[in-house]
Write an enzyme that holds these catalytic residues in place. Structure first.
Site, PDB file in Angstrom:
ATOM      1  N   PHE A 187     105.174 -78.673 -58.423  1.00  0.00           N
ATOM      2  CA  PHE A 187     105.764 -78.300 -59.702  1.00  0.00           C
ATOM      3  C   PHE A 187     107.179 -78.905 -59.766  1.00  0.00           C
ATOM      4  CE2 PHE A 187     107.706 -75.564 -62.863  1.00  0.00           C
ATOM      5  CZ  PHE A 187     106.687 -75.423 -63.782  1.00  0.00           C
ATOM      6  N   ASP A 246     105.857 -71.681 -52.177  1.00  0.00           N
ATOM      7  CA  ASP A 246     105.985 -71.253 -53.568  1.00  0.00           C
ATOM      8  C   ASP A 246     104.633 -70.651 -53.942  1.00  0.00           C
ATOM      9  OD1 ASP A 246     105.814 -71.056 -56.313  1.00  0.00           O
ATOM     10  OD2 ASP A 246     106.802 -72.970 -56.725  1.00  0.00           O
ATOM     11  N   TYR A 273     105.421 -63.149 -63.889  1.00  0.00           N
ATOM     12  CA  TYR A 273     104.958 -63.240 -65.284  1.00  0.00           C
ATOM     13  C   TYR A 273     103.582 -63.879 -65.420  1.00  0.00           C
ATOM     14  CZ  TYR A 273     107.544 -67.695 -64.681  1.00  0.00           C
ATOM     15  OH  TYR A 273     108.037 -68.882 -64.193  1.00  0.00           O
ATOM     16  N   LYS A 274     103.006 -64.339 -64.315  1.00  0.00           N
ATOM     17  CA  LYS A 274     101.667 -64.943 -64.400  1.00  0.00           C
ATOM     18  C   LYS A 274     100.617 -63.861 -64.101  1.00  0.00           C
ATOM     19  CE  LYS A 274     103.482 -69.417 -62.826  1.00  0.00           C
ATOM     20  NZ  LYS A 274     103.288 -70.288 -63.973  1.00  0.00           N
ATOM     21  N   ARG A 282      93.875 -76.236 -68.145  1.00  0.00           N
ATOM     22  CA  ARG A 282      93.703 -75.170 -67.154  1.00  0.00           C
ATOM     23  C   ARG A 282      93.067 -73.959 -67.837  1.00  0.00           C
ATOM     24  NH1 ARG A 282      99.506 -74.515 -64.246  1.00  0.00           N
ATOM     25  NH2 ARG A 282      99.957 -73.623 -66.276  1.00  0.00           N
TER      26      ARG A 282
HETATM   27  C1  LIG Z   1     104.489 -73.373 -59.110  1.00  0.00           C
HETATM   28  C2  LIG Z   1     105.714 -73.057 -59.920  1.00  0.00           C
HETATM   29  N1  LIG Z   1     106.909 -73.135 -59.325  1.00  0.00           N
HETATM   30  C3  LIG Z   1     108.042 -72.879 -60.020  1.00  0.00           C
HETATM   31  C4  LIG Z   1     108.001 -72.522 -61.340  1.00  0.00           C
HETATM   32  C5  LIG Z   1     109.273 -72.270 -62.070  1.00  0.00           C
HETATM   33  O1  LIG Z   1     109.438 -70.895 -62.239  1.00  0.00           O
HETATM   34  P1  LIG Z   1     110.765 -70.261 -62.861  1.00  0.00           P
HETATM   35  O2  LIG Z   1     110.946 -70.873 -64.216  1.00  0.00           O
HETATM   36  O3  LIG Z   1     110.426 -68.804 -62.967  1.00  0.00           O
HETATM   37  O4  LIG Z   1     111.886 -70.554 -61.965  1.00  0.00           O
HETATM   38  C6  LIG Z   1     106.767 -72.414 -61.988  1.00  0.00           C
HETATM   39  C7  LIG Z   1     106.690 -72.029 -63.410  1.00  0.00           C
HETATM   40  O5  LIG Z   1     105.671 -71.941 -64.027  1.00  0.00           O
HETATM   41  C8  LIG Z   1     105.585 -72.693 -61.252  1.00  0.00           C
HETATM   42  O6  LIG Z   1     104.387 -72.634 -61.834  1.00  0.00           O
END
Ligand SMILES: Cc1ncc(COP(=O)(O)O)c(C=O)c1O
Length: 430
Positions: free
Chosen positions: A131, A212, A237-238, A390
């Site tokens: 990500f 992560d 939030y997911k 997805r």
């Molecule tokens: C795998 C992953 N890492 C990091 C993030 C970033 O998260 P945040 O905006 O809460 O820092 C996301 C956001 O969807 C994500 O899916």
């Protein structure tokens, strides 16, 4: 399941009738007229989360400042208490998890603590499918330590553009690697990594390893403590359904307790003495030390109710249903010929249950158009450029009949030629 899975709606209804978790759907607000398959981006609101969010407002209304100690649960220790409540979901001890910050912010807090570049050991290992926010965070952490992100961030290549082999990751754990940061589940393909094996391999080589877990927390069980993972971060939030921008969580293995966080703030201070206001650092004992500032109570309160729902359902039943639903979805797509030349879909998610997270990546050459057309038909997917749609059946509120309807919609969109016309670009938030 297999390719002999019946393709009929009656079969979907029979699966729903036998589903032990089916009753949980009534606890959620499912947007009217939609098949919501985007809970891996933003989970839906439950009545329980709504109740605890409203209670926080009421506490603020009636208690004012006294809410810090007299709200139920009190606001002062909310990060530690919810961390303890969440620990079982990720296989951690109660004091190894704290609810605080967000995925990227917590990544900064932990990488800045655990990344200790030294002569001959300056590299951070990640992957080319990570990500982007994680990559940006790692690049900036390297630069902060006087390193060169181009040289010191090693992104392990994918062989097929979808997945990354554990063998390739382990082969890249060379002497110059100081820290490994990997996703538990890749955000595009939904591949689940073997975290236990990777942790053991990193530790054999004297490398610190963190994960992560944004795409696995709440849908895949973990054993972070038993595996010996050094640190982890995730959001709520997911799959945890705590609401847009809700506060996230972090895990630090007990063997690191007492370490001074690189980014310290007063909320990580020993709770019993935080308000002594002295300048000498006295960190909280466990993961709580990595909190920085005042917790956002209104963005935390929905998580109280959301975790109650999760606890009632239980993570093993959630995982069991998730695997059954993603297998059913894949079987329907493949069994109804959608992966043939006429329809042009491909499934980018590994078939093996041990390598599959909570969502299914459906690929198509005109994925942006297909995603838009699905939404217009009431099926809410999630598009990830350039070619991934997805689809995430959420065990707490998605029915098998809805999965069946979503696959019908995938077929209807192509039959109607909706993949050939209209805007083929993503939306601003996609
Ligand atoms: C795998 C992953 N890492 C990091 C993030 C970033 O998260 P945040 O905006 O809460 O820092 C996301 C956001 O969807 C994500 O899916």
């Amino acid at each position: 399941m297999s390719h002999t899975t019946p393709l009929t709606e009656e079969h979907a209804q029979a699966l729903d009738a036998a589903d032990q978790l089916a009753g949980f759907r009534d606890r959620f607000y499912v947007p009217e007229g939609t098949v919501y398959l985007d809970g891996n981006s933003l989970g839906l609101l439950s009545r329980d989360a709504e109740r605890t969010a409203l209670a926080a407002l009421e506490h603020w209304k009636t208690l004012g400042i006294d809410g810090w100690m007299r709200a139920e649960p009190d606001w002062f220790t909310i990060g530690e208490r919810l961390g303890a409540a969440m620990a079982g979901l990720v296989g951690a001890e109660p004091d190894e998890v704290v609810v605080t910050g967000g995925t990227t912010v917590n990544l900064h807090a932990l990488v800045s603590t655990f990344y200790a570049p030294r002569d001959g050991r300056r590299a951070i290992l990640a992957t080319e499918l990570d990500f982007p926010s994680d990559v940006y965070a790692l690049q900036s952490q390297i630069a902060l330590r006087g390193g060169d992100p181009e040289r010191d961030l090693r992104r392990v290549a994918s062989r097929d553009g979808r997945t990354v082999e554990e063998d390739d990751l382990i082969a890249a754990m060379l002497d110059e690697v100081a820290l490994v940061l990997l996703p538990s589940v890749f955000y595009r393909s939904g591949q689940l990594l073997d975290m236990e094996r990777l942790t053991a391999a990193a530790h054999e080589r004297g490398i610190v390893i963190g994960f992560d877990c944004a795409h696995s927390a709440g849908v895949v069980p973990h054993e972070l403590s038993r595996w010996g993972v050094d640190f982890a971060v995730w959001c709520s939030y997911k799959y945890l359904n705590a609401g847009p921008g809700a506060v996230g969580a972090l895990y630090v293995n007990r063997r690191h307790a007492g370490l001074r966080p690189a980014l310290s703030g007063w909320w990580g201070y020993d709770k019993s003495r935080q308000f002594d206001m002295v300048h000498a650092w006295e960190g909280a004992g466990g993961a709580g030390a990595w909190q920085i500032g005042t917790p956002p109570i209104l963005a935390t309160a929905p998580l109280i109710g959301a975790l109650e729902v999760h606890a009632e359902a239980g993570i093993s039943r959630i995982r069991e249903k998730s695997l059954s639903q993603t297998a059913y979805l894949i079987d329907l797509i493949e069994g109804s010929g959608l992966t043939g030349a006429d329809y042009g879909y491909a499934v980018g998610t590994p078939a093996e249950t041990s390598r599959r997270g909570g969502h299914v990546a459906v690929e198509h050459a005109s994925a942006a158009r297909v995603a838009r057309a699905l939404k217009a038909r009431g099926v809410v997917p999630d598009f990830r450029a350039p070619n991934v749609i997805r689809l995430a059946p959420i065990p707490l509120y998605t029915s098998y009949a809805e999965i069946w309807r979503a696959v019908e919609a995938l077929r209807d969109v192509i039959d109607a030629g909706e993949h050939l016309t209209g805007d083929d670009r993503r939306e601003l938030v996609a």
